[in-house]
Scaffold this motif. Structure first.
Motif, short mmCIF file in Angstrom:
data_model
loop_
_atom_site.label_atom_id
_atom_site.label_comp_id
_atom_site.label_asym_id
_atom_site.label_seq_id
_atom_site.Cartn_x
_atom_site.Cartn_y
_atom_site.Cartn_z
N ASP A 26 0.83 38.95 57.94
CA ASP A 26 0.90 38.47 59.33
C ASP A 26 -0.39 38.90 60.03
N GLY A 68 6.46 29.95 56.55
CA GLY A 68 7.37 29.43 57.57
C GLY A 68 8.58 28.72 56.99
N LEU A 114 0.56 34.49 62.63
CA LEU A 114 1.94 34.99 62.65
C LEU A 114 2.06 36.36 63.28
N CYS A 118 7.95 33.25 51.85
CA CYS A 118 8.63 32.23 52.66
C CYS A 118 8.33 32.44 54.14
N ARG A 119 8.30 33.70 54.55
CA ARG A 119 7.98 33.99 55.96
C ARG A 119 6.53 33.58 56.25
N ALA A 125 7.13 39.34 63.14
CA ALA A 125 8.44 38.77 62.82
C ALA A 125 8.30 37.46 62.05
N GLY A 126 7.08 36.98 61.90
CA GLY A 126 6.86 35.74 61.17
C GLY A 126 6.85 34.51 62.07
N ASP A 127 6.87 34.74 63.38
CA ASP A 127 6.81 33.59 64.30
C ASP A 127 5.37 33.24 64.63
N GLY A 156 11.35 30.03 55.99
CA GLY A 156 12.60 30.55 56.53
C GLY A 156 13.65 30.89 55.50
N ALA A 157 14.86 31.08 55.99
CA ALA A 157 15.94 31.66 55.17
C ALA A 157 16.45 30.71 54.09
N ASP A 205 10.75 36.67 49.83
CA ASP A 205 11.02 36.62 51.28
C ASP A 205 9.72 36.64 52.08
N ASP A 206 8.80 37.50 51.67
CA ASP A 206 7.50 37.58 52.37
C ASP A 206 6.77 36.25 52.35
#
Lengths: 616, 616
Positions: free
Chosen positions: B472, B160, B361, B156-157, B364-366, B162-163, B153-154
């Protein structure tokens, strides 16, 4: 020399189960035990001291330790988390791992091919890891590349590949097997390239096309040397790659036993050989590759000039531990060479069983006579057929042998060995421009391995383990003889004491075949089959129940895995067996305890299944 | 929020060089330092205690430690070597490693992509390794498989994705890149298979053949879903494999920058794409893939219906750290989709540079706005073009990102991430029959990775590092901003203070281009070229001399590596540059010290070269 004392009942320390008071198991490996806890801590201390000293030299920090106690407040100035956060995270990790890890060290653990890791291997891995060497190049690993060269020599001696051989560590058996077939696949296109290239055409013009496609390994290597002498080797190899790309070998076959590891499905897809070109051969009652099936296929292919990428044999199939008749396969190859002038590449997947060849080796690496092996270990432990296969192994072309399986090394430690180091030049690539070059004495690892970065710590762990436990009859041979003897004892107990009485019915624990190495496959059978009995379903339910109970009580229940039997005796086909992988020797009390626990656990599962109302 | 204080001169601890008194470097990572030696030892203690307690539970040994001092004689009963032998071997190893290891922690070490390893990562690796989990299946790794899902998950964040994305660890960048192209290669044959299969033919009948061979990634995935709904998915995939085997895609091209890692040569051979199908594209002055070269090739192929396996871009080329114009490549793809209805797979080799995306980033990963990144770190640190590439990355199809490079994790820790987890089904294989199956919530690792056995310890190390240093702008972003700033400072010093006077002649240290990330390429040039000057030879001799001196005095001399420059400004082509890979931030005194040492060492080498009599 007298191995294996415990089988005569002389070793029976009931407190420490299979361990002596000092943590040495009867097989001679040293594992954690209360009596060596203090020494291991002291070793950690020393490793950390050395590491901090080195680190201080690197960073120019004063290398004297402060006298402040460890819980003195730290006046951090950096913006990141401090040692308190490190303690919290590492503490959480340590707690989770010690709470919920798989109990490899337990004699009740009989599921995957992982056993307890010897102290020396763990400490050496740790020690190597702290300095973080990368064996892709000696520039990044001055110490551990040297250790890997020593390991390479050890593994070649273990497999009998001798001075022309070469071996290297890999992330595991998958990569090692991929690499072997990559070599074999590339080799297969070389004769055709030699025939097409104007500078080498004359070298192969006497071969008929049908012979040419299946020229023998040694002959192809000699022809490549000849191409080198004419300075066209690289051109020939490029041409070979182009022939493959154009589909010139699109019908080249890979012959693999049906019991082969599931990684072979990945392998044939990755390398573009294709599932359609993969022939999954039948196995016999002992779950060894059926030699007549190999003979039929090979003769058919060679007669028609159909290229064969390789015949893949197993020395310790992962489901059954079965050792294929390597001697028979090699005799078949000789027969084909006489009959057709054509041949085939033989790769051995000895990821699991390779270390067991140590049973047959004297400290110089020479094969002991079979009678001597029998005398040294135990008459029944090593079958004559398995001995013969190990004696034949040096004539095969390559073998996968994983120190992290029967070598008891922590992950990741796979390995590939080749009989003739010239083979790896078939996959050699230019090295990265920012690496320097070796000194020429040793084959550099980086350009000759499928992988790039490889942890030097793994080489350190294998090296240290080999220092203490030699891969011959004095070291790993003794350790693994103990595992084999225990597996055979479990097999025999099924024969003699395998009856279970459950809810008024009688069942038997059936060991499907006498194990070649240290894996036993059991199924449950009713003495009298009743209408409605579906033993496929019953065995599967027993398995699922055992697995669930072991997860619920990791330290109290036996752990087994399942194995879908390929064939063997007709009755086995498709049946899910209880697979017991024996990664340590049991002394008699431990064996009794494990046997009793297994019987009780299986009986309990059977009771639940028998009590179930039949499905409507 | 205010990062990067030391650039304003406020941090200048001259005793500990780039470290604060407590071992926290200005970038916030915690490394060994005399002040944390005691705490680290205490942590080792605790880890060993937990491990021994668990071990005792597994083996049934009493779990109380004996009170005997560690040097009490051990009454061993086993036949193998005792703890004395373990101490000797591990002691030898520790001594050799601390004597001769590569000084990664030193600021003078600027050669390979390896830096110091943070305490948390080393301890977590050790802690994981002792329990020896294997992330091939949760049955062999109940704790660390869970940790790898968190790492997945990390990552992928971080990239970018995502899910819908998915990531897993690998032995390194080689395997991750192989796996990505394995996916892309298999995907490329699917449309043709859909067209041939009677059950799916109608789904693609509206496509012209030239469009069909290069259908877009998302469209192929959607068509495979449609094939699933019709229950013919497996048949279609088998057909696709057969098409590939028959040479149906024997002319499919792979487009790679000339600066790409040497592993790509291995990759195209392994996967059967072939060197002849690999197009090595030109790079521009900044050593980024030349976009017009990509455009020309891609348009030519799509127009002719020539299949493209993938376009491989770099985010941090290994020789130069250059970040390709991902945004431009993605716009090119859109343009092609409009013009031809055809598309191509984009893989990013971000093995080195992927972690640098953390600079952009928020937690929140944005993506932070560029102005904000500039404000938070340092105006000049992240180029707008590099920011734009990182902003575009989420639209690419897959990326390699190695925690053991800019993530500072010990080997082995590579990783592959894919934008859409359905992609990995293109290489999925049946799992081994003796493994149980996952619970369905998470994609199981074993059947979806090129490798099989994978050390859970690596997942533990990455997990622990990510717990303390988030991927991030608050964590790795800050760490890597420091590395980038230091690389840029070295680049600027060449511009402003790069003159060397040697034996009456004047030379300049030339940084070949402004670095995108944390690698600088230098060459030495004379201010006035004299007859007989061969700067290719001079630079090579300087390099060789620096390397020899560093090996002779590992703690006193700067370490650099060499890089054969692909092209860039015409003058660079083929020149061997001094490659500086900056794996830590320098505070001003450290920077001065390193800069001075580099100048002195290079001047010394130049003096030796200039003094040489010309070759006759």
């Amino acid at each position: 020399m007298q191995f294996h004392n415990n089988r005569s009942g002389r070793c029976g320390n009931e407190l420490g189960l299979a361990q002596t008071a000092a943590g040495a198991r009867p097989d001679g490996l040293l594992f954690p035990h209360p009596s060596n806890r203090a020494t291991v801590k002291e070793l950690f201390h020393r490793i950390v001291e050395d590491y901090y000293t080195w680190h201080g030299q690197c960073t120019g920090s004063p290398d004297t330790a402060p006298t402040a106690p460890h819980d003195a407040p730290e006046h951090r100035q950096g913006p990141g988390p401090g040692m308190d956060a490190v303690c919290r995270v590492v503490g959480e990790l340590s707690g989770r791992l010690s709470h919920a890890s798989v109990p490899w060290p337990s004699p009740m653990y009989l599921a995957q091919m992982t056993g307890d890791t010897p102290i020396a291997a763990s400490l050496a891995y740790l020690c190597g890891m702290l300095y973080n060497p990368n064996n892709v190049t000696p520039e990044a690993s001055p110490v551990t590349t040297e250790l890997e060269h020593e390991v390479s020599d050890d593994l070649c001696r273990l497999l009998g590949y001798g001075a022309r051989g070469w071996a290297h560590l890999s992330s595991g058996g998958h990569s090692a097997n991929y690499e072997a077939i990559w070599i074999a696949r590339n080799l297969r296109a070389v004769p055709q390239a030699l025939a097409e290239h104007p500078g080498t055409r004359d070298l192969v013009s006497h071969h008929a096309p049908a012979t040419l496609v299946n020229l023998g390994v040694d002959e192809v290597l000699a022809l490549l040397d000849a191409a080198s002498a004419r300075d066209v080797r690289e051109e020939v190899l490029r041409l070979a790659a182009d022939i493959r790309r154009r589909g010139g070998l699109s019908d080249a076959k890979l012959l693999v036993a049906r019991t082969a590891h599931y990684a072979w499905h990945k392998c044939v897809d990755l390398l573009g050989i294709g599932a359609g070109n993969t022939e999954w051969l039948e196995v016999d009652d002992g779950h060894r590759m059926d030699l007549s099936a190999v003979r039929n296929r090979v003769h058919a292919h060679l007669r028609r000039g159909q290229p064969i990428v390789a015949v893949v044999a197993c020395a310790g199939s992962s489901g059954e531990g079965s050792v294929d008749d390597l001697d028979g396969i090699l005799r078949l190859r000789q027969e084909c060479e006489r009959e057709y002038g054509a041949s085939f590449y033989i790769h051995v997947d000895a990821a699991f069983g390779g270390y067991c060849r140590a049973l047959c080796l004297d400290p110089a690496g020479d094969m002991l006579p079979y009678a001597e092996v029998s005398r040294l270990i135990h008459p029944a432990v090593l079958k004559q057929e398995v001995y013969d296969a190990f004696r034949a192994l040096p004539r095969t072309d390559s073998a996968t042998v994983d120190p992290h399986k029967n070598g008891h090394i922590p992950y990741p430690a796979g390995a590939l060995a080749v009989r003739d180091r010239r083979l790896v030049s078939l996959i050699a690539s230019g090295s990265a421009p920012y690496f320097g070059h070796g000194d020429g004495r040793r084959l550099p690892f980086g350009p000759h391995t499928l992988e790039g970065a490889r942890p030097g710590a793994a080489a350190a762990a294998v090296w240290a383990a080999h220092q203490l436990t030699r891969p011959d009859c004095t070291g790993y041979g003794r350790v693994l003889a103990g595992c084999l003897a225990t597996a055979q004892e479990l097999h025999h107990r099924c024969r003699t004491r395998g009856v279970l009485r459950v809810m008024g019915r009688e069942f038997r624990l059936v060991s499907r075949f006498e194990p070649d190495l240290n894996i036993v496959n059991l199924t449950v059978q009713p003495t009298q089959v009743l209408p409605g009995d579906d033993m496929g379903v019953v065995n599967l339910k027993v398995l699922e129940g055992l697995r669930a109970d072991a997860l619920a009580d990791p330290h109290g229940q036996p752990w087994v895995s399942s194995n879908e039997l390929a064939s063997g005796d007709g009755a086995s086909a498709g049946l899910h067996a209880l697979r017991l992988c024996v990664m340590q020797e049991f002394d008699p009390p431990t064996l009794d305890m494990v046997w009793r626990s297994l019987r009780e656990a299986i009986s309990r599962q059977l009771a639940a299944v028998v009590a179930e109302p039949p499905a409507t």
